[in-house]
Motif scaffolding. Sequence first.
Motif, PDB file in Angstrom:
ATOM      1  N   LEU A 109      38.368  42.000  44.907  1.00  0.00           N
ATOM      2  CA  LEU A 109      37.214  42.399  45.626  1.00  0.00           C
ATOM      3  C   LEU A 109      36.443  43.799  45.035  1.00  0.00           C
ATOM      4  O   LEU A 109      35.536  43.837  44.637  1.00  0.00           O
ATOM      5  CB  LEU A 109      36.992  41.908  46.906  1.00  0.00           C
ATOM      6  CG  LEU A 109      35.902  42.336  46.953  1.00  0.00           C
ATOM      7  CD1 LEU A 109      34.466  41.816  46.607  1.00  0.00           C
ATOM      8  CD2 LEU A 109      35.784  42.293  49.357  1.00  0.00           C
ATOM      9  N   THR A 110      37.436  44.980  45.203  1.00  0.00           N
ATOM     10  CA  THR A 110      36.964  45.637  44.806  1.00  0.00           C
ATOM     11  C   THR A 110      36.584  46.583  44.325  1.00  0.00           C
ATOM     12  O   THR A 110      35.775  47.068  43.236  1.00  0.00           O
ATOM     13  CB  THR A 110      37.389  47.010  46.552  1.00  0.00           C
ATOM     14  OG1 THR A 110      37.992  46.591  47.203  1.00  0.00           O
ATOM     15  CG2 THR A 110      36.920  48.938  46.163  1.00  0.00           C
ATOM     16  N   GLY A 111      37.936  45.885  42.583  1.00  0.00           N
ATOM     17  CA  GLY A 111      38.101  46.673  41.432  1.00  0.00           C
ATOM     18  C   GLY A 111      36.706  46.071  40.668  1.00  0.00           C
ATOM     19  O   GLY A 111      35.956  46.607  40.106  1.00  0.00           O
ATOM     20  N   CYS A 115      32.818  47.464  38.801  1.00  0.00           N
ATOM     21  CA  CYS A 115      33.974  47.606  37.412  1.00  0.00           C
ATOM     22  C   CYS A 115      31.784  47.162  36.431  1.00  0.00           C
ATOM     23  O   CYS A 115      31.476  47.844  36.430  1.00  0.00           O
ATOM     24  CB  CYS A 115      34.390  46.740  36.771  1.00  0.00           C
ATOM     25  SG  CYS A 115      34.713  46.294  35.405  1.00  0.00           S
ATOM     26  N   LEU A 116      31.893  46.178  37.848  1.00  0.00           N
ATOM     27  CA  LEU A 116      30.383  45.295  37.423  1.00  0.00           C
ATOM     28  C   LEU A 116      29.041  46.456  37.596  1.00  0.00           C
ATOM     29  O   LEU A 116      28.499  46.204  36.964  1.00  0.00           O
ATOM     30  CB  LEU A 116      30.709  44.066  38.075  1.00  0.00           C
ATOM     31  CG  LEU A 116      31.305  43.719  37.607  1.00  0.00           C
ATOM     32  CD1 LEU A 116      31.289  41.834  38.376  1.00  0.00           C
ATOM     33  CD2 LEU A 116      31.250  42.746  36.506  1.00  0.00           C
ATOM     34  N   ALA A 338      31.709  39.101  43.614  1.00  0.00           N
ATOM     35  CA  ALA A 338      31.287  40.584  42.959  1.00  0.00           C
ATOM     36  C   ALA A 338      30.737  40.975  42.324  1.00  0.00           C
ATOM     37  O   ALA A 338      29.555  41.390  42.219  1.00  0.00           O
ATOM     38  CB  ALA A 338      33.026  41.327  42.696  1.00  0.00           C
ATOM     39  N   LEU A 339      30.895  39.823  41.458  1.00  0.00           N
ATOM     40  CA  LEU A 339      29.357  39.306  40.467  1.00  0.00           C
ATOM     41  C   LEU A 339      28.432  39.283  40.886  1.00  0.00           C
ATOM     42  O   LEU A 339      27.383  40.366  40.617  1.00  0.00           O
ATOM     43  CB  LEU A 339      29.989  37.965  39.324  1.00  0.00           C
ATOM     44  CG  LEU A 339      28.749  38.420  38.466  1.00  0.00           C
ATOM     45  CD1 LEU A 339      28.450  38.749  37.124  1.00  0.00           C
ATOM     46  CD2 LEU A 339      28.844  36.394  37.870  1.00  0.00           C
ATOM     47  N   GLY A 354      30.098  49.901  44.726  1.00  0.00           N
ATOM     48  CA  GLY A 354      31.470  48.695  45.149  1.00  0.00           C
ATOM     49  C   GLY A 354      32.216  48.898  45.928  1.00  0.00           C
ATOM     50  O   GLY A 354      32.725  48.297  46.091  1.00  0.00           O
ATOM     51  N   LEU A 355      32.730  50.533  45.691  1.00  0.00           N
ATOM     52  CA  LEU A 355      33.652  51.007  46.915  1.00  0.00           C
ATOM     53  C   LEU A 355      33.879  50.486  48.059  1.00  0.00           C
ATOM     54  O   LEU A 355      34.520  49.659  48.721  1.00  0.00           O
ATOM     55  CB  LEU A 355      34.461  52.447  46.533  1.00  0.00           C
ATOM     56  CG  LEU A 355      35.194  52.754  46.788  1.00  0.00           C
ATOM     57  CD1 LEU A 355      36.224  52.563  47.298  1.00  0.00           C
ATOM     58  CD2 LEU A 355      35.229  55.016  46.815  1.00  0.00           C
TER      59      LEU A 355
END
Length: 408
Positions: A109-111, A115-116, A338-339, A354-355
């Motif tokens: 989830l966090t990664g 990234c996105l 996440a997207l 995102g973090l």
Amino acid sequence: MEKVVLVLQASKLPAWILTLWHFIHKKIVHIRFLQRKRKTFFLWRYIIKELFVYFFVMFLFYFLIFFVNQILVLMLKLLGKNLPLWDVVLLIFYSLPQIIAQTAPFATLTGFLMCLGRMNSDNEILILRASGQNPRFIILVPVLILGLLISFFSFFVNDYLLPAGMIKYREQELISISRNPFVEIESNSVKHLRDNTIVTGNVTNKGISDIIFFDKDEKGNPRIILAGQSTVDTAEEAGVSMQLNMTDPNVIVLDNQNPRSFDVITAKKMTMNIFESLFVDNNFGDDPTSMTTYDIKQQIKKFKEDENTPKEKINRYILEYNRKYASSFGAVFFAFLALPLALIFGKHNGVFAGLIIGVLISVVYWSLIWIFMLFGLRNGLNGTIAMWIPNFVVGIAGLGFYVVMVKQ
């Protein structure tokens, strides 16, 4: 009029020329299709590589948190017990599968969010749109592919490495207890060993100042053993974890048939053997977490065939069976969530956003898992429902945000 003339002229051409033309046209279309497919493949490979890098970084981040927590728990338990360093190292090593199983979904989830979010804030999403690509499709495919791969890896850890690690952890813990009985005995504590209970006073290297032992005799009558001063020694006999050497003990045996009747036995010295089976059966022997999904499924069938098996016990195994699947494939639900979150909230400072969002959702998800697990264990909530509700919540949230993203 010109089109009609061209068609008439084309129809007058030799058949072999028309066949050659159709062949060349198909090749040109096929080459263009392959070029477009190759471009899509390169995009997918780039996105998967970026997602994996951020996933790996966050995997190390969460792994370090859980690993430090595990070390602190062991240190608090083993502090001052003079246990060999190698025993502590082995206990930590055998607990690694549990840490990895907890880490993978949250790192996904966090990664993925980071990234996105980074791709969004760096206008890479905008470039995809400007080039005629559909970002929702181009990004969704590698997100789901990598999410599935992480889920299968997490399931392998949950279903194979975790039970094996727990078995080895318990075996090593028994070895440590046999070397140093004070690992399991603490000052002013109550220790439950299966159906038995030990209440201890002040514990030092010289022994135990006060001890009370509750158990049952061979007839099932309650028995209480008291001693003012006792020493603890390692046992040489197989299957014996420790020996309690009691001074001036008193043994009180109650009568189940006659509550007013009891026997009192006194002695100057008495030696009591504490068997390893007490520790094993209490903490490990009847624990579905030390089984694979296949073993749990077979055990559930046996329980259902036996009418005397309590429903609570069956539900406990059903809960653990579903936990292995739900916690492992939660990575796919997190990847899907996440997207849209990254594309909606990651326009500015995508990595940092995102973090923060990933950590907050991880805390909420972790809380939901424990809440519904307690409902299943204590309140009788069906184990399947209890373990899959957190993933359904994540999935519904993902669909909702995905609709918002499409509208935007």
